[in-house]
Design a protein around this motif. Sequence first.
Motif, PDB file in Angstrom:
ATOM      1  N   LYS A 148       0.818  -1.211   0.000  1.00  0.00           N
ATOM      2  CA  LYS A 148       0.000   0.000   0.000  1.00  0.00           C
ATOM      3  C   LYS A 148       0.854   1.264   0.000  1.00  0.00           C
ATOM      4  O   LYS A 148       1.865   1.331   0.687  1.00  0.00           O
ATOM      5  N   SER A 149       0.407   2.214  -0.792  1.00  0.00           N
ATOM      6  CA  SER A 149       0.991   3.569  -0.817  1.00  0.00           C
ATOM      7  C   SER A 149       2.520   3.538  -0.859  1.00  0.00           C
ATOM      8  O   SER A 149       3.190   4.265  -0.130  1.00  0.00           O
ATOM      9  N   TRP A 152       4.915   7.373  -5.042  1.00  0.00           N
ATOM     10  CA  TRP A 152       4.305   8.698  -5.148  1.00  0.00           C
ATOM     11  C   TRP A 152       4.566   9.204  -6.556  1.00  0.00           C
ATOM     12  O   TRP A 152       5.712   9.414  -6.958  1.00  0.00           O
ATOM     13  N   ARG A 156      -0.079  11.641  -6.202  1.00  0.00           N
ATOM     14  CA  ARG A 156      -0.885  10.711  -5.404  1.00  0.00           C
ATOM     15  C   ARG A 156      -0.075   9.476  -5.038  1.00  0.00           C
ATOM     16  O   ARG A 156       0.900   9.126  -5.701  1.00  0.00           O
ATOM     17  N   TRP A 157      -0.526   8.819  -3.975  1.00  0.00           N
ATOM     18  CA  TRP A 157       0.083   7.570  -3.539  1.00  0.00           C
ATOM     19  C   TRP A 157      -0.424   6.437  -4.410  1.00  0.00           C
ATOM     20  O   TRP A 157      -1.601   6.380  -4.753  1.00  0.00           O
ATOM     21  N   ASP A 159      -0.352   2.115  -4.950  1.00  0.00           N
ATOM     22  CA  ASP A 159      -0.084   0.782  -4.412  1.00  0.00           C
ATOM     23  C   ASP A 159       0.709  -0.022  -5.439  1.00  0.00           C
ATOM     24  O   ASP A 159       0.752   0.318  -6.624  1.00  0.00           O
TER      25      ASP A 159
END
Length: 176
Positions: A148-149, A152, A156-157, A159
């Motif tokens: 997850k995340s 970048w 936005r982040w 996955d």
Amino acid sequence: MSSTLLIRASTEADLPAIQAIYAEAVLHGTGTFETEVPELAEMTRRRQEVLGRALPWLVAEFEGRVLGYAYANYFRPRLAYRFCLEDSIYLHPDARGQGVGRLLLAELTARCEDAGARQLLAVIGDSENKGSIGLHTALGFEHTGLLKSSGWKFGRWLDVVLMQRQLGPGDQHSPE
């Protein structure tokens, strides 16, 4: 399109088209987390590294035009990972959704198995990358994880989706 589509080993002459396809992915897509387009010399180095390991780097060609490419490389450089490869596949925007990726990945998978690999991984940038996730699922890859995340890009982040497929006897027998 598949009736005249050719899946073949890449050549040095394909590198400008390969670099252009990848540049579009870097600049406009989330399937790669690179943010700067590698120069042609860097793409040449990457291809030579893959081929130097006796691993496949393929292109999809239609009427003399490279529409996409796929390759496999070691998942990690440590010796214990030598039977575990990671696939990469990129398509020209005009070729997406037409079965080109499926043909490329099917041939890549077969060649990885022929090379003695036992596991093939997909490390897919962006959990919203439905095309790549669907393609890998259709060709027998199973979802094995989500980071997850972890990237970048574009404000936005993103996955990372991990998918895996056993090749040949997989982990049922010693590879050596």
